[in-house]
Design a protein around this motif. Structure first.
Motif, PDB file in Angstrom:
ATOM      1  N   PRO A  35       1.968  10.305   2.374  1.00 57.33           N
ATOM      2  CA  PRO A  35       0.737   9.640   2.817  1.00 57.33           C
ATOM      3  C   PRO A  35       0.984   8.152   3.050  1.00 57.33           C
ATOM      4  O   PRO A  35       1.649   7.496   2.250  1.00 57.33           O
ATOM      5  CB  PRO A  35      -0.233   9.861   1.646  1.00 57.33           C
ATOM      6  CG  PRO A  35       0.345  10.990   0.857  1.00 57.33           C
ATOM      7  CD  PRO A  35       1.833  10.897   1.041  1.00 57.33           C
ATOM      8  N   SER A  36       0.488   7.626   4.158  1.00 59.01           N
ATOM      9  CA  SER A  36       0.586   6.194   4.413  1.00 59.01           C
ATOM     10  C   SER A  36      -0.252   5.450   3.387  1.00 59.01           C
ATOM     11  O   SER A  36      -1.225   5.979   2.852  1.00 59.01           O
ATOM     12  CB  SER A  36       0.102   5.857   5.822  1.00 59.01           C
ATOM     13  OG  SER A  36       0.941   6.451   6.787  1.00 59.01           O
ATOM     14  N   SER A  37       0.140   4.209   3.104  1.00 61.73           N
ATOM     15  CA  SER A  37      -0.586   3.440   2.101  1.00 61.73           C
ATOM     16  C   SER A  37      -0.500   1.968   2.434  1.00 61.73           C
ATOM     17  O   SER A  37       0.192   1.549   3.369  1.00 61.73           O
ATOM     18  CB  SER A  37      -0.012   3.691   0.704  1.00 61.73           C
ATOM     19  OG  SER A  37       1.248   3.062   0.579  1.00 61.73           O
ATOM     20  N   ASP A  38      -1.216   1.167   1.648  1.00 64.88           N
ATOM     21  CA  ASP A  38      -1.171  -0.279   1.827  1.00 64.88           C
ATOM     22  C   ASP A  38       0.187  -0.842   1.427  1.00 64.88           C
ATOM     23  O   ASP A  38       0.487  -1.999   1.684  1.00 64.88           O
ATOM     24  CB  ASP A  38      -2.272  -0.946   0.984  1.00 64.88           C
ATOM     25  CG  ASP A  38      -3.672  -0.597   1.480  1.00 64.88           C
ATOM     26  OD1 ASP A  38      -3.785  -0.205   2.655  1.00 64.88           O
ATOM     27  OD2 ASP A  38      -4.626  -0.704   0.698  1.00 64.88           O
ATOM     28  N   GLU A  39       1.001  -0.027   0.766  1.00 66.27           N
ATOM     29  CA  GLU A  39       2.306  -0.477   0.303  1.00 66.27           C
ATOM     30  C   GLU A  39       3.415   0.068   1.212  1.00 66.27           C
ATOM     31  O   GLU A  39       4.472   0.472   0.752  1.00 66.27           O
ATOM     32  CB  GLU A  39       2.532  -0.025  -1.136  1.00 66.27           C
ATOM     33  CG  GLU A  39       1.514  -0.607  -2.114  1.00 66.27           C
ATOM     34  CD  GLU A  39       1.700  -0.082  -3.529  1.00 66.27           C
ATOM     35  OE1 GLU A  39       2.185   1.055  -3.672  1.00 66.27           O
ATOM     36  OE2 GLU A  39       1.371  -0.806  -4.468  1.00 66.27           O
ATOM     37  N   ASP A  40       3.174   0.067   2.518  1.00 67.02           N
ATOM     38  CA  ASP A  40       4.119   0.652   3.452  1.00 67.02           C
ATOM     39  C   ASP A  40       5.462  -0.063   3.448  1.00 67.02           C
ATOM     40  O   ASP A  40       6.457   0.478   3.927  1.00 67.02           O
ATOM     41  CB  ASP A  40       3.526   0.624   4.868  1.00 67.02           C
ATOM     42  CG  ASP A  40       4.284   1.521   5.823  1.00 67.02           C
ATOM     43  OD1 ASP A  40       4.412   2.715   5.526  1.00 67.02           O
ATOM     44  OD2 ASP A  40       4.767   1.017   6.852  1.00 67.02           O
ATOM     45  N   ILE A  41       5.516  -1.273   2.901  1.00 66.86           N
ATOM     46  CA  ILE A  41       6.777  -2.001   2.835  1.00 66.86           C
ATOM     47  C   ILE A  41       7.826  -1.202   2.062  1.00 66.86           C
ATOM     48  O   ILE A  41       9.018  -1.269   2.356  1.00 66.86           O
ATOM     49  CB  ILE A  41       6.575  -3.404   2.204  1.00 66.86           C
ATOM     50  CG1 ILE A  41       7.896  -4.203   2.254  1.00 66.86           C
ATOM     51  CG2 ILE A  41       6.077  -3.304   0.781  1.00 66.86           C
ATOM     52  CD1 ILE A  41       7.759  -5.638   1.796  1.00 66.86           C
ATOM     53  N   PHE A  42       7.395  -0.398   1.080  1.00 66.41           N
ATOM     54  CA  PHE A  42       8.344   0.410   0.307  1.00 66.41           C
ATOM     55  C   PHE A  42       8.950   1.493   1.189  1.00 66.41           C
ATOM     56  O   PHE A  42      10.163   1.695   1.209  1.00 66.41           O
ATOM     57  CB  PHE A  42       7.656   1.036  -0.908  1.00 66.41           C
ATOM     58  CG  PHE A  42       7.067   0.024  -1.854  1.00 66.41           C
ATOM     59  CD1 PHE A  42       7.874  -0.883  -2.523  1.00 66.41           C
ATOM     60  CD2 PHE A  42       5.698  -0.035  -2.067  1.00 66.41           C
ATOM     61  CE1 PHE A  42       7.325  -1.821  -3.391  1.00 66.41           C
ATOM     62  CE2 PHE A  42       5.148  -0.963  -2.931  1.00 66.41           C
ATOM     63  CZ  PHE A  42       5.960  -1.859  -3.592  1.00 66.41           C
ATOM     64  N   PHE A  43       8.094   2.234   1.897  1.00 66.07           N
ATOM     65  CA  PHE A  43       8.587   3.283   2.779  1.00 66.07           C
ATOM     66  C   PHE A  43       9.507   2.688   3.850  1.00 66.07           C
ATOM     67  O   PHE A  43      10.597   3.208   4.113  1.00 66.07           O
ATOM     68  CB  PHE A  43       7.425   4.006   3.463  1.00 66.07           C
ATOM     69  CG  PHE A  43       6.546   4.788   2.528  1.00 66.07           C
ATOM     70  CD1 PHE A  43       7.064   5.413   1.417  1.00 66.07           C
ATOM     71  CD2 PHE A  43       5.182   4.916   2.769  1.00 66.07           C
ATOM     72  CE1 PHE A  43       6.262   6.139   0.548  1.00 66.07           C
ATOM     73  CE2 PHE A  43       4.368   5.644   1.920  1.00 66.07           C
ATOM     74  CZ  PHE A  43       4.902   6.257   0.814  1.00 66.07           C
TER      75      PHE A  43
END
Length: 409
Positions: free
Chosen positions: A154-162
């Motif tokens: 799931p996409s999230s506000d923490e996409d920097i990790f992905f």
């Protein structure tokens, strides 16, 4: 097609069954199939299901009356046999599970390390260093080219990790195929993990703004490589080879990049490679105010600038590593069906493993196919909007494509 639910213990060889669980939860090619032998019957009974639906019209033996114990005593006892059609699916399932587990472990470790980056930078570095070394050991234990698997998260506000894990993993897979040394891959992987750390200083109202940026917002965003370099210098623990990769990862060969308009002669090979992978990943999973591209569209876009803005050899190697149809691509098939590519196939690049997009299915229970073993070909890549709505009603096109290799290869 009528189904009858019977206790799992009442199943017999010859019953045509319909499993109610996803394809990753059992070792069979399909959810619907006939039980061929005692070995398959034993596996079905081990799945922990109290009842299983049987389709009498497709079964080779009668469906027992569960109220009559005499009907339950005559299960066929055939000798176990190996079903050759299962080997590729077992390989795919196990590889998918291992890749998914390794990806999530990397993302979680990186997430944990970043929370310490400002308060305990040395501890953060050693955490990242340890995870990078584990990943490289897994990758270099095989000399062969690795299949790349897609994990849907799931996409999230923490996409920097992905994004960071994707860039790090794809970069070292390409680097290995290009002949980079293990030490060079180590520096590249560390840089890939932290290349966007400077974005943490960019206000969320800019990073998540759905409309086009103004010039001031664009300028502020383009300072994030310098912010990242400042954080790395302050940490004081990272290898010196990592710093130029981080600060220059948005620079282009012709000097049209940022923040310092460096040209090819000023950019080392690790920086040139990371620049390509970062650009590809951003095109496929862009910021809120940018248009999303399919992997094929992203490759076509980048290839227009091959040799001028991007290192052509490195771009072609990225394309070779991900395959003609990169994992996560949506494709139309020669049988008029549609599918999502689940893993690349280094040996037969036109025939990846795919997950079929079918009516009534979803990502957890969809059927899979290895196109090397099916009389089906890929026609072309398409977008989600091109797939008939009736086929993808239960599929979520917004899931984030995350990449990893099978650490058990």
């Amino acid at each position: 097609m009528s189904k009858i639910e019977i206790p799992t213990d009442s199943l017999q060889v010859g019953h045509y069954i319909s499993l109610p669980i996803g394809w990753t939860a059992h070792p069979f090619m399909r959810n619907n199939f006939i039980i061929k032998n005692q070995e398959q019957l034993t596996v079905v009974r081990s799945l922990g299901l109290d009842n299983i639906a049987v389709i009498p019209s497709k079964s080779k033996v009668a469906v027992p009356d569960t109220n009559n114990e005499d009907d339950l005593a005559g299960a066929d006892q055939e000798e176990p046999e190996i079903d050759p059609d299962q080997a590729w699916l077992d390989e795919l399932r196990n590889g998918q599970k291992r890749a998914n587990k390794a990806y999530l472990q990397n993302a979680e470790k990186f997430r944990s390390a970043l929370t310490k980056f400002t308060s305990k930078p040395e501890e953060a570095y050693y955490s990242i260093f340890e995870q990078v070394n584990i990943t490289l050991q897994l990758m270099f234990k095989s000399a062969d080219a690795h299949s790349v698997y897609v994990s849907l998260e799931p996409s999230s506000d923490e996409d920097i990790f992905f994004h960071s894990v994707n860039v790090a993993v794809l970069s070292i897979l390409v680097a290995k195929n290009l002949g980079f040394s293990e030490k060079e891959c180590q520096h590249l992987c560390i840089a890939g993990m932290i290349h966007d750390i400077g974005e943490l200083k960019v206000p969320q109202q800019i990073r998540r703004k759905p409309s086009e940026w103004g010039q001031a917002e664009q300028n502020f965003y383009q300072t994030h490589p310098k912010f990242g370099a400042e954080l790395i210098k302050k940490a004081g623990s990272f290898p010196p080879e990592v710093l130029p990769i981080v600060i220059n990862h948005h620079e282009l060969l012709d000097g049209s990049g940022y923040p310092n308009q460096r040209k090819a002669s000023e950019l080392d090979k690790a920086t040139q490679l990371l620049s390509i992978v970062d650009s590809f990943e951003h095109l496929c999973a862009p910021l809120a105010n940018q248009k999303r591209m399919t992997p094929q569209e992203a490759f076509a876009f980048l290839y227009k600038s091959a040799g001028t803005k991007y290192n052509k050899l490195y771009l072609e190697q990225l394309m070779n590593t991900l395959g003609i149809y990169p994992p996560g691509s949506i494709v139309s098939l020669s049988n008029d069906g549609y599918a999502m590519v689940m893993s690349s196939n280094p040996k037969e690049k036109l025939k990846p493993r795919v997950l079929l997009l079918e009516k009534g299915k979803n990502f957890s229970n969809a059927n899979v196919a290895d196109l090397t073993k099916e009389d089906i070909k890929i026609n072309k890549t398409v977008k989600w909007d091109d797939v008939p709505a009736v086929l993808i009603k239960n599929f979520d096109p917004k899931l984030r494509c995350c990449y990893f290799f099978d650490p058990g290869q």
